[in-house]
Enzyme design. Structure first.
Site, short mmCIF file in Angstrom:
data_model
loop_
_atom_site.label_atom_id
_atom_site.label_comp_id
_atom_site.label_asym_id
_atom_site.label_seq_id
_atom_site.Cartn_x
_atom_site.Cartn_y
_atom_site.Cartn_z
CG HIS A 237 -7.03 -0.38 12.40
ND1 HIS A 237 -7.07 0.97 12.60
CD2 HIS A 237 -6.58 -0.45 11.07
CE1 HIS A 237 -6.76 1.75 11.45
NE2 HIS A 237 -6.48 0.76 10.47
CD GLU A 238 -4.35 -3.45 9.90
OE1 GLU A 238 -4.60 -3.60 8.91
OE2 GLU A 238 -3.87 -2.41 10.63
CD GLU B 92 -5.90 -2.57 4.95
OE1 GLU B 92 -6.34 -1.70 4.13
OE2 GLU B 92 -4.96 -2.33 5.68
CG ASN B 93 -1.58 -7.83 3.22
OD1 ASN B 93 -1.66 -6.90 2.54
ND2 ASN B 93 -0.69 -8.25 4.03
CD GLU C 167 -3.08 0.95 2.31
OE1 GLU C 167 -4.18 1.09 2.11
OE2 GLU C 167 -2.35 0.56 3.56
N GLY D 295 2.32 0.02 11.18
CA GLY D 295 1.80 -0.80 12.35
C GLY D 295 1.51 -2.17 11.79
CB ALA D 296 -0.94 -3.97 11.10
#
Length: 859
Positions: free
Chosen positions: A308-309, A277-278, A136, A274-275
């Site tokens: 969140h993810e 979302e795949n 992303e 942080g992370a």
């Protein structure tokens, strides 16, 4: 970065022309291990992509995206194209398209050391190699040829060849057949959320089951992974607990079963974010696996990120924005739903306190920068998009949604989400698609609400005005609303106004009224006749997004009784408001520091306490008058040591005060204590010196010349891990030597040899507040270098350098003038680069205003 940008206009044109039926992507990652003939050349892997797509205008031309060192072959509809003619390093020209097309691209793509694309990490502890992807907004084109924009969704089939003994994961379920990992075809998803993780990862499994309303059973295989070196610290049980609690919550409220099959979560090294979302394969920074003792705030933060993810599986993956203008459609919702679900479904029931005190502070800062923008933004190109993963898109958007829930009602909001998913599943949306369903479910005028909250920038201030009668009762209480001149919009606010009084050592609320604030002045009629308050808290319960101000009586109450507020959310809101006053040069920095010294020791919420420490440190570093800094530093260090010794042994408060003491320690006695704690000659009962705390204590010792290279080498030998190496690099760069600073500068600015994680560590060590004179020569060097760095380095590294090395510690009008001179001389520089410099300039100007306010307080 030249040639790699993609404009919104180009994306719109391509989306009108093309639709994609599917991808087959074959990656050969066996080159990730072993030696190479030429170590100077980039290490590459073979990437073969077949794209099936349609064209609305046969005979037209378009392009595919690919960023790669070389292309071996290109075939369009069976016709071989000359890579030298059609590939320019970032795009593949496609001419004379048919109604139905098949494009095959065989390329050599490069492994990354910047956390963008296919990142390759060699573990210094055991020599093992680990790979993961991060895309992303637009880095999947560094791994395979594609149409890199979110609205050209398609199903993907991946197959991967990997070194023997490795395991490979992707979005779908994988199986190893004849030496090739083959993965199930995905649902239609955007390119930026495809993913591959490969290597000798430590992998733990679990499962989630529930019976759906129609009686069918939903089974979701769960997995969690990390490097083998982190396996002893990996508390996968807690990760799975939060994961299952989140899946319960979202299935209870979204009425749309999780759509992506399995749910793997990979904790990976040298991660920029942080992370991510795949779908089916969420990636996280491995720092969420804790090698040492941490407070509950760290576990809460990890839980929030996990949720969140997970929210993104619906907001962002199932339904995706058309273009990055509407990035908020996924990020604001995920940020809101992360806290919403955490508070209602997990043990972290005080999450809204953290949101008010921590997350919104990010939003308030971003919304007062010259680069502030509406929640729904104007994103011209990919460079704009990269910079808009900011406090507006995340935290302000989430705050606005929290206000929307108060405005429209919780059930109307959730029903709107349910309809939104069902109508737009596997599709792409714009702002209007969401507003229409919310209008249906709430009966509210969402257009007016959106215009005020989503389509304008800036933050309002709300101040109470109290008129009392002769017998000490409220004759009239009104809320005054103000806006900055640059963004004069006054908005509708649904707020609670709380009245507090001090009794028996406690400051408690005795009256509350909710009111819709409109325009510059709103009377709160319900509170007329109430007894005179000691404190009026507008936006009590944190229903809206605003800067809270105080009347004089309330401010005086807080100066004397802030620690007496019994409600943790109300107390956090007051702290946040006082910090905003300090940043706005309405409260002297020394007064804020005094409040922290007198009341932080009574703060029960550990996340709030950690924020208070960070704010006090910032107040001293940036907003205190330079001539008072030495006094302020001594007061903070003495206060921190006092609270450290008073804290309950082995408590999380003790750990937090120990870290803060290390951060502000500077005197010979302070440094001797830190040295003694490290060597075991000094002891504080209950304070366990684990490896992470050792590094925390070593940095100030290094920065003040009390820990030399040999000491840091010995510590690395004790902790010869990837984490230990990052800590050592940071401490090495922190040493107070001109030669050290020159070397650190050269490794970051003049060379691209360091990985993203070590660039970050070097910059963090380089910029020490106690070394202003030593760093002074680098102000001019910064302005001479940044345009070249931006042009030559990846956008992530460019952002790290431009933000991290701005001479903010050279806090003088001369630095402000130098910044203005650079901006005036570089009007044609990349807009994203200018934005970063403008933001840094604004922070510097705010610093100087704060110092003037603090100086004036000295008389």
């Amino acid at each position: 970065m030249p040639g790699e940008n993609l404009s919104r206009d180009e994306a719109q044109e391509r989306a009108a022309l093309l639709s994609v039926d599917g991808y087959d992507v074959s990656l050969d990652l066996r080159s990730a291990t072993g030696d190479r003939d030429d170590e100077r050349a980039p290490r590459t892997f073979r990437s073969v992509t077949t794209i099936r797509f349609r064209c609305a205008e046969p005979g037209a031309a378009s392009f595919a995206d690919l960023v790669a060192p070389s292309v071996t072959a290109v075939s369009l509809n069976g016709r071989d194209l000359d890579p030298g003619e059609v590939f320019d390093g970032a795009r593949i020209l496609l001419e004379d398209l048919a109604a139905e097309n098949e494009l095959v691209v065989d390329a050599q793509c490069a492994y990354s050391r910047t956390g963008e694309g296919m990142h390759r990490f060699v573990d210094p502890e055991d020599g093992e190699v680990y790979l993961y992807t991060q895309y992303e907004p637009a880095d999947s084109r560094r791994v395979f040829a594609n149409f890199e924009q979110p609205d050209l969704k398609a199903p993907f089939r991946f197959e991967v060849r990997a070194p023997e003994g490795w395991v490979v994961w992707s979005n779908g379920v994988g199986e190893l057949t004849d030496g090739v990992w083959k993965f199930a075809e995905t649902k239609p998803i955007s390119t930026y959320i495809t993913a591959v993780v490969a290597g000798p990862y430590h992998y733990v499994t679990d499962s989630y089951e529930r019976v759906l309303e129609d009686g069918t059973r939903l089974e979701i295989p769960l997995g969690a992974m990390c490097r083998k070196g982190l396996a002893p610290y990996f508390d996968a049980d807690d990760v799975f607990l939060v994961t299952k609690q989140g899946l319960d919550f979202f299935h209870d409220h979204f009425d749309y079963p999780y759509p992506f099959g399995k749910y793997d979560q990979a904790f990976v090294p040298e991660y920029n974010l942080g992370a991510m979302e795949n779908p089916g394969l969420v990636t996280f920074r491995e720092e969420y696996i804790f090698r040492g003792r941490v407070t509950q705030a760290s576990y809460e933060r990890r839980a929030n990120v996990i949720l969140h993810e997970m929210a993104h599986m619906w907001f962002g993956d199932l339904v995706t924005m058309v273009w990055w203008d509407d990035l908020w459609l996924k990020e604001s919702f995920a940020d809101f739903m992360g806290t919403f679900s955490m508070v209602e479904a997990t043990r972290f029931t005080n999450g809204w306190v953290t949101f008010a005190n921590n997350r919104k502070a990010w939003a308030y800062r971003a919304d007062q920068l010259p680069s502030t923008h509406p929640v729904t933004a104007d994103i011209r190109d990919l460079e704009d998009a990269k910079l808009n993963f900011d406090g507006i898109t995340y935290a302000k958007g989430a705050s606005v949604l929290k206000q929307l829930v108060a405005y429209a009602g919780r059930e109307a909001f959730l029903e709107g989400a349910r309809r939104y998913f069902k109508r737009n599943a596997y599709g792409n949306t714009r702002l209007g698609d969401l507003l229409s369903v919310l209008e249906e479910t709430s009966g509210r005028d969402m257009t007016t609400w959106s215009r005020a909250w989503l389509e304008t920038a800036g933050v309002n201030s709300l101040t109470p005005q109290v008129i009392l009668s002769a017998d000490g009762r409220i004759t009239e209480l009104s809320v005054l609303q103000e806006a900055a001149e640059s963004h004069p919009e006054l908005r509708p606010h649904r707020v609670a106004v709380g009245l507090y009084r001090s009794e028996a050592g406690a400051l408690t609320r005795y009256a509350r009224a909710e009111v819709d604030v409109f325009g510059p002045r709103t009377v709160v009629g319900e509170l007329a006749g109430s007894a005179a308050p000691d404190l009026v808290l507008v936006n009590d319960d944190d229903l809206t997004y605003c800067k809270i101000r105080f009347d004089e009586t309330s401010l005086e109450t807080l100066r004397s009784h802030l620690g007496d507020i019994t409600d943790p959310l109300a107390r956090a809101l007051c702290w946040s408001a006082l910090w905003n006053l300090t940043r706005d040069a309405l409260m002297p920095a020394r007064d804020f520091i005094d409040l922290v010294l007198r009341f932080a020791g009574r703060e029960s919420d550990i996340g709030v306490l950690q924020m208070l420490h960070a704010w006090a440190d910032s107040a001293l570093t940036f907003y205190a008058a330079p001539e008072w800094r030495e006094t302020g530093a001594r007061l903070l260090a003495d206060g921190a040591l006092k609270e450290l010794r008073l804290a309950e042994p082995a408590s999380q408060h003790q750990l937090t005060w120990a870290r803060f003491f290390a951060a502000v320690a500077s005197s010979e006695a302070d440094l001797q204590l830190l040295q003694g704690l490290l060597e075991g000659t000094a002891k504080i009962d209950g304070l366990e010196m684990d490896q992470e705390l050792r590094w925390t204590l070593l940095e100030p010792l290094a920065a003040h010349g009390a820990a030399d290279e040999s000491v840091l080498a010995a510590e690395l030998a004790r902790d010869d891990t990837a984490s230990g190496k990052r800590h050592q690099v940071r401490c090495l760069a922190a040493r107070p030597s001109a030669a050290v600073k020159a070397q650190a500068w050269a490794t970051v600015v003049e060379s691209d040899a360091l990985s993203n994680a070590l660039v970050e560590a070097t910059i963090a060590g380089f910029t020490q507040p106690s070394q202003r004179e030593l760093l002074a020569p680098y102000a001019a060097k910064y302005f001479a270098a940044i345009e070249r760095v931006w042009a030559e380095r990846s956008i992530q590294i460019g952002m790290d350098v431009v933000k991290g090395l701005f001479p903010s510690l050279q806090d003088s009008p001369e630095t402000l003038d130098a910044t203005d001179a650079w901006l005036a001389a570089h009007e044609s520089a990349a807009p994203a680069l200018r934005r970063l410099v403008l933001e840094a300039r604004d922070d510097l100007a705010r610093t100087l205003r704060g110092q003037a306010c603090d100086r004036a307080a000295a008389g």
